[in-house]
Write a protein that holds these residues in place. Structure first.
Motif, PDB file in Angstrom:
ATOM      1  N   TYR A  89       0.847  -1.193   0.000  1.00  0.00           N
ATOM      2  CA  TYR A  89       0.000   0.000   0.000  1.00  0.00           C
ATOM      3  C   TYR A  89       0.890   1.252   0.000  1.00  0.00           C
ATOM      4  O   TYR A  89       1.624   1.493   0.948  1.00  0.00           O
ATOM      5  CB  TYR A  89      -0.901  -0.045   1.223  1.00  0.00           C
ATOM      6  N   PHE A  90       0.814   2.037  -1.062  1.00  0.00           N
ATOM      7  CA  PHE A  90       1.783   3.116  -1.257  1.00  0.00           C
ATOM      8  C   PHE A  90       1.683   4.191  -0.192  1.00  0.00           C
ATOM      9  O   PHE A  90       2.692   4.823   0.160  1.00  0.00           O
ATOM     10  CB  PHE A  90       1.642   3.722  -2.661  1.00  0.00           C
ATOM     11  N   LEU A  91       0.505   4.420   0.402  1.00  0.00           N
ATOM     12  CA  LEU A  91       0.391   5.441   1.435  1.00  0.00           C
ATOM     13  C   LEU A  91       1.060   4.991   2.733  1.00  0.00           C
ATOM     14  O   LEU A  91       1.567   5.824   3.489  1.00  0.00           O
ATOM     15  CB  LEU A  91      -1.078   5.803   1.679  1.00  0.00           C
ATOM     16  N   PHE A  92       1.075   3.675   2.994  1.00  0.00           N
ATOM     17  CA  PHE A  92       1.820   3.181   4.153  1.00  0.00           C
ATOM     18  C   PHE A  92       3.314   3.426   3.934  1.00  0.00           C
ATOM     19  O   PHE A  92       4.024   3.868   4.837  1.00  0.00           O
ATOM     20  CB  PHE A  92       1.553   1.694   4.384  1.00  0.00           C
ATOM     21  N   GLU A  93       3.792   3.131   2.715  1.00  0.00           N
ATOM     22  CA  GLU A  93       5.193   3.392   2.393  1.00  0.00           C
ATOM     23  C   GLU A  93       5.527   4.878   2.557  1.00  0.00           C
ATOM     24  O   GLU A  93       6.562   5.233   3.138  1.00  0.00           O
ATOM     25  CB  GLU A  93       5.494   2.955   0.963  1.00  0.00           C
ATOM     26  N   ASP A  94       4.663   5.724   2.061  1.00  0.00           N
ATOM     27  CA  ASP A  94       4.878   7.164   2.119  1.00  0.00           C
ATOM     28  C   ASP A  94       4.889   7.660   3.566  1.00  0.00           C
ATOM     29  O   ASP A  94       5.734   8.474   3.951  1.00  0.00           O
ATOM     30  CB  ASP A  94       3.779   7.867   1.309  1.00  0.00           C
ATOM     31  N   GLN A  95       3.956   7.152   4.364  1.00  0.00           N
ATOM     32  CA  GLN A  95       3.868   7.563   5.765  1.00  0.00           C
ATOM     33  C   GLN A  95       5.092   7.083   6.554  1.00  0.00           C
ATOM     34  O   GLN A  95       5.615   7.807   7.403  1.00  0.00           O
ATOM     35  CB  GLN A  95       2.584   7.007   6.378  1.00  0.00           C
ATOM     36  N   ALA A  96       5.548   5.864   6.261  1.00  0.00           N
ATOM     37  CA  ALA A  96       6.742   5.339   6.925  1.00  0.00           C
ATOM     38  C   ALA A  96       7.956   6.213   6.616  1.00  0.00           C
ATOM     39  O   ALA A  96       8.757   6.541   7.511  1.00  0.00           O
ATOM     40  CB  ALA A  96       6.989   3.901   6.488  1.00  0.00           C
ATOM     41  N   GLN A  97       8.090   6.601   5.357  1.00  0.00           N
ATOM     42  CA  GLN A  97       9.206   7.455   4.961  1.00  0.00           C
ATOM     43  C   GLN A  97       9.149   8.790   5.690  1.00  0.00           C
ATOM     44  O   GLN A  97      10.178   9.301   6.156  1.00  0.00           O
ATOM     45  CB  GLN A  97       9.190   7.667   3.451  1.00  0.00           C
ATOM     46  N   PHE A  98       7.955   9.357   5.800  1.00  0.00           N
ATOM     47  CA  PHE A  98       7.792  10.641   6.484  1.00  0.00           C
ATOM     48  C   PHE A  98       8.252  10.560   7.936  1.00  0.00           C
ATOM     49  O   PHE A  98       8.877  11.485   8.459  1.00  0.00           O
ATOM     50  CB  PHE A  98       6.323  11.086   6.415  1.00  0.00           C
ATOM     51  N   HIS A  99       7.949   9.438   8.604  1.00  0.00           N
ATOM     52  CA  HIS A  99       8.289   9.284  10.025  1.00  0.00           C
ATOM     53  C   HIS A  99       9.680   8.694  10.231  1.00  0.00           C
ATOM     54  O   HIS A  99      10.100   8.493  11.379  1.00  0.00           O
ATOM     55  CB  HIS A  99       7.240   8.418  10.726  1.00  0.00           C
ATOM     56  N   GLY A 100      10.382   8.388   9.166  1.00  0.00           N
ATOM     57  CA  GLY A 100      11.740   7.897   9.295  1.00  0.00           C
ATOM     58  C   GLY A 100      11.862   6.423   9.618  1.00  0.00           C
ATOM     59  O   GLY A 100      12.931   5.963  10.033  1.00  0.00           O
ATOM     60  N   ALA A 101      10.784   5.659   9.424  1.00  0.00           N
ATOM     61  CA  ALA A 101      10.839   4.213   9.642  1.00  0.00           C
ATOM     62  C   ALA A 101      11.299   3.535   8.356  1.00  0.00           C
ATOM     63  O   ALA A 101      10.727   3.768   7.288  1.00  0.00           O
ATOM     64  CB  ALA A 101       9.464   3.684  10.053  1.00  0.00           C
ATOM     65  N   SER A 102      12.323   2.715   8.437  1.00  0.00           N
ATOM     66  CA  SER A 102      12.784   2.007   7.245  1.00  0.00           C
ATOM     67  C   SER A 102      11.905   0.788   6.992  1.00  0.00           C
ATOM     68  O   SER A 102      11.330   0.208   7.928  1.00  0.00           O
ATOM     69  CB  SER A 102      14.242   1.572   7.412  1.00  0.00           C
ATOM     70  N   LEU A 103      11.780   0.408   5.740  1.00  0.00           N
ATOM     71  CA  LEU A 103      10.962  -0.738   5.355  1.00  0.00           C
ATOM     72  C   LEU A 103      11.867  -1.894   4.956  1.00  0.00           C
ATOM     73  O   LEU A 103      12.727  -1.748   4.086  1.00  0.00           O
ATOM     74  CB  LEU A 103      10.030  -0.364   4.201  1.00  0.00           C
ATOM     75  N   VAL A 104      11.669  -3.037   5.617  1.00  0.00           N
ATOM     76  CA  VAL A 104      12.391  -4.254   5.274  1.00  0.00           C
ATOM     77  C   VAL A 104      11.504  -5.007   4.289  1.00  0.00           C
ATOM     78  O   VAL A 104      10.511  -5.637   4.675  1.00  0.00           O
ATOM     79  CB  VAL A 104      12.684  -5.111   6.520  1.00  0.00           C
ATOM     80  N   LYS A 105      11.832  -4.919   3.017  1.00  0.00           N
ATOM     81  CA  LYS A 105      10.922  -5.354   1.957  1.00  0.00           C
ATOM     82  C   LYS A 105      11.188  -6.793   1.520  1.00  0.00           C
ATOM     83  O   LYS A 105      12.332  -7.196   1.328  1.00  0.00           O
ATOM     84  CB  LYS A 105      11.044  -4.424   0.748  1.00  0.00           C
ATOM     85  N   THR A 106      10.091  -7.547   1.348  1.00  0.00           N
ATOM     86  CA  THR A 106      10.147  -8.875   0.745  1.00  0.00           C
ATOM     87  C   THR A 106       9.439  -8.781  -0.600  1.00  0.00           C
ATOM     88  O   THR A 106       8.220  -8.558  -0.649  1.00  0.00           O
ATOM     89  CB  THR A 106       9.452  -9.931   1.614  1.00  0.00           C
ATOM     90  N   PRO A 107      10.164  -8.927  -1.703  1.00  0.00           N
ATOM     91  CA  PRO A 107       9.526  -8.765  -3.020  1.00  0.00           C
ATOM     92  C   PRO A 107       8.550  -9.881  -3.315  1.00  0.00           C
ATOM     93  O   PRO A 107       8.768 -11.041  -2.943  1.00  0.00           O
ATOM     94  CB  PRO A 107      10.723  -8.792  -3.984  1.00  0.00           C
ATOM     95  N   LEU A 108       7.455  -9.528  -3.979  1.00  0.00           N
ATOM     96  CA  LEU A 108       6.511 -10.524  -4.477  1.00  0.00           C
ATOM     97  C   LEU A 108       7.113 -11.163  -5.719  1.00  0.00           C
ATOM     98  O   LEU A 108       7.614 -10.466  -6.596  1.00  0.00           O
ATOM     99  CB  LEU A 108       5.159  -9.878  -4.786  1.00  0.00           C
ATOM    100  N   ARG A 109       7.053 -12.497  -5.771  1.00  0.00           N
ATOM    101  CA  ARG A 109       7.813 -13.236  -6.780  1.00  0.00           C
ATOM    102  C   ARG A 109       6.944 -13.741  -7.923  1.00  0.00           C
ATOM    103  O   ARG A 109       5.796 -14.159  -7.715  1.00  0.00           O
ATOM    104  CB  ARG A 109       8.488 -14.445  -6.119  1.00  0.00           C
ATOM    105  N   GLY A 110       7.529 -13.739  -9.116  1.00  0.00           N
ATOM    106  CA  GLY A 110       6.934 -14.382 -10.276  1.00  0.00           C
ATOM    107  C   GLY A 110       5.745 -13.654 -10.853  1.00  0.00           C
ATOM    108  O   GLY A 110       5.324 -12.596 -10.376  1.00  0.00           O
ATOM    109  N   GLU A 111       5.180 -14.258 -11.874  1.00  0.00           N
ATOM    110  CA  GLU A 111       4.027 -13.679 -12.568  1.00  0.00           C
ATOM    111  C   GLU A 111       2.776 -13.665 -11.697  1.00  0.00           C
ATOM    112  O   GLU A 111       1.845 -12.906 -11.948  1.00  0.00           O
ATOM    113  CB  GLU A 111       3.742 -14.474 -13.846  1.00  0.00           C
ATOM    114  N   GLU A 112       2.751 -14.493 -10.651  1.00  0.00           N
ATOM    115  CA  GLU A 112       1.575 -14.556  -9.781  1.00  0.00           C
ATOM    116  C   GLU A 112       1.739 -13.706  -8.530  1.00  0.00           C
ATOM    117  O   GLU A 112       0.868 -13.704  -7.665  1.00  0.00           O
ATOM    118  CB  GLU A 112       1.296 -16.013  -9.398  1.00  0.00           C
TER     119      GLU A 112
END
Length: 329
Positions: A89-112
């Motif tokens: 959810y892009f607004l969660f990402e945006d809000q986290a960036q605003f507050h200085g919280a880093s995101l530990v991202k797990t990419p979604l894999r494959g065509e599915e």
């Protein structure tokens, strides 16, 4: 008349383009007539109870916020790192960036767009908290089953499961809040309940979440609480909204496939599609607003809100016209 502007197909924010039923509008209007008074605690609690009945949980776990961001903020102000799927959810990402919280991202894999549980658990161990949108925004996919969510919860981190599209997916872990104090399930009345502009976000939070009653009960406005109360008392219309959206999703996927535009199955009120590079910008030139996902997913990716039968047909006519042009992009 408020947005969308005349001549625009506004399909970029996952609003359901169906007006709320008259009993909901009338309830909000009646509340406006007495808006010189603060919203009473009894009304806030009544709506909590009604939503708890709807969700099948104890009312003590239900809280109401004027948008999910209001609930996210205390966590993001204190967490140094939050485990999330990517994209999310892009607004969660945006809000986290605003507050200085880093995101530990797990990419979604494959065509599915699958989420690897082991990989996500590893990310969660390295984070202070966990956020998972299920179904995922923007892919529309369910990422984890309830048993897999419990594996995440067993790590003991504050964990938010965002079920904003629950009515369309039918998938929930709300029944786990009694067993897992660190679980919070975020819902919304913006989609299937048709109350996006009134901003009513129910949160089903376990005992481990500190929420100050006398603070939050004043945050949702009097007209919003009145509309939510009316919607929950007479909510049979929600099933019809869901039926229309699911039917619209089937129509759009079939028609877009005929036009050579790839789409994915969805558990939400939007579909993910991939057309030619620059697809979103080309559509915007013709008055069709969709969410441009090229920066996160690659060339041609867009997220399209599912509209009414008329809106969906107009969208397909526009795309057919654009794709037939010699140099549409």
């Amino acid at each position: 008349m408020l947005p969308p502007p005349a001549g625009v197909l506004k399909l970029d924010q996952n609003e359901v383009p169906i007006p709320p039923p008259s009993h909901v509008v009338e309830a909000a209007a009646q509340a406006l007539a007495v808006s010189n008074w603060y919203q009473p605690a009894a009304l806030y609690d009544e709506v909590r109870g009604l939503y708890a009945e709807y969700a099948g949980v104890d009312p003590k776990y239900v809280w109401l916020f004027p948008g999910a961001d209001d609930f996210f903020e205390p966590l993001l102000r204190t967490a140094r790192a939050v485990a999330v799927p990517s994209p999310t959810y892009f607004l969660f990402e945006d809000q986290a960036q605003f507050h200085g919280a880093s995101l530990v991202k797990t990419p979604l894999r494959g065509e599915e767009f699958r989420l690897d549980l082991a990989e996500f658990l590893d990310a969660a161990r390295r984070a202070d908290a966990v956020y998972l949108d299920n179904p995922n925004n923007p892919t529309g996919q369910l990422l984890l089953k309830p048993g897999e969510v419990e594996e995440v919860l067993a790590l003991g981190k504050p964990t938010i499961i965002d079920e904003a599209y629950f009515e369309f997916s039918g998938a929930t872990v709300a029944n786990l809040v009694d067993s897992w104090p660190n679980l919070a399930v975020v819902r919304t009345m913006s989609k299937a309940f048709l109350l996006a502009g009134l901003r009513v976000t129910p949160v089903i939070a376990g005992r481990g979440w500190r929420i100050h009653y006398n603070t939050v009960r004043f945050r949702v406005s009097l007209p919003s609480l009145a509309a939510a109360r009316a919607a929950l008392y007479k909510r049979d219309y929600v099933a019809e909204v869901v039926r229309q959206i699911r039917e619209g999703a089937r129509y759009l996927r079939e028609e877009l496939s005929r036009l050579g535009v790839k789409t994915w199955p969805t558990y939400a009120n939007f579909i993910l599609a991939r057309g030619p590079p620059g697809f979103a910008q080309a559509l915007r030139k013709y008055g069709v607003w969709v969410r441009d996902e090229e920066a996160r997913l690659g060339p041609g990716y867009v997220r399209i809100t599912i509209g009414t039968e008329e809106v969906n047909a107009q969208l397909i006519r526009t795309i057919r016209t654009i794709l037939a042009l010699p140099t549409p992009f």
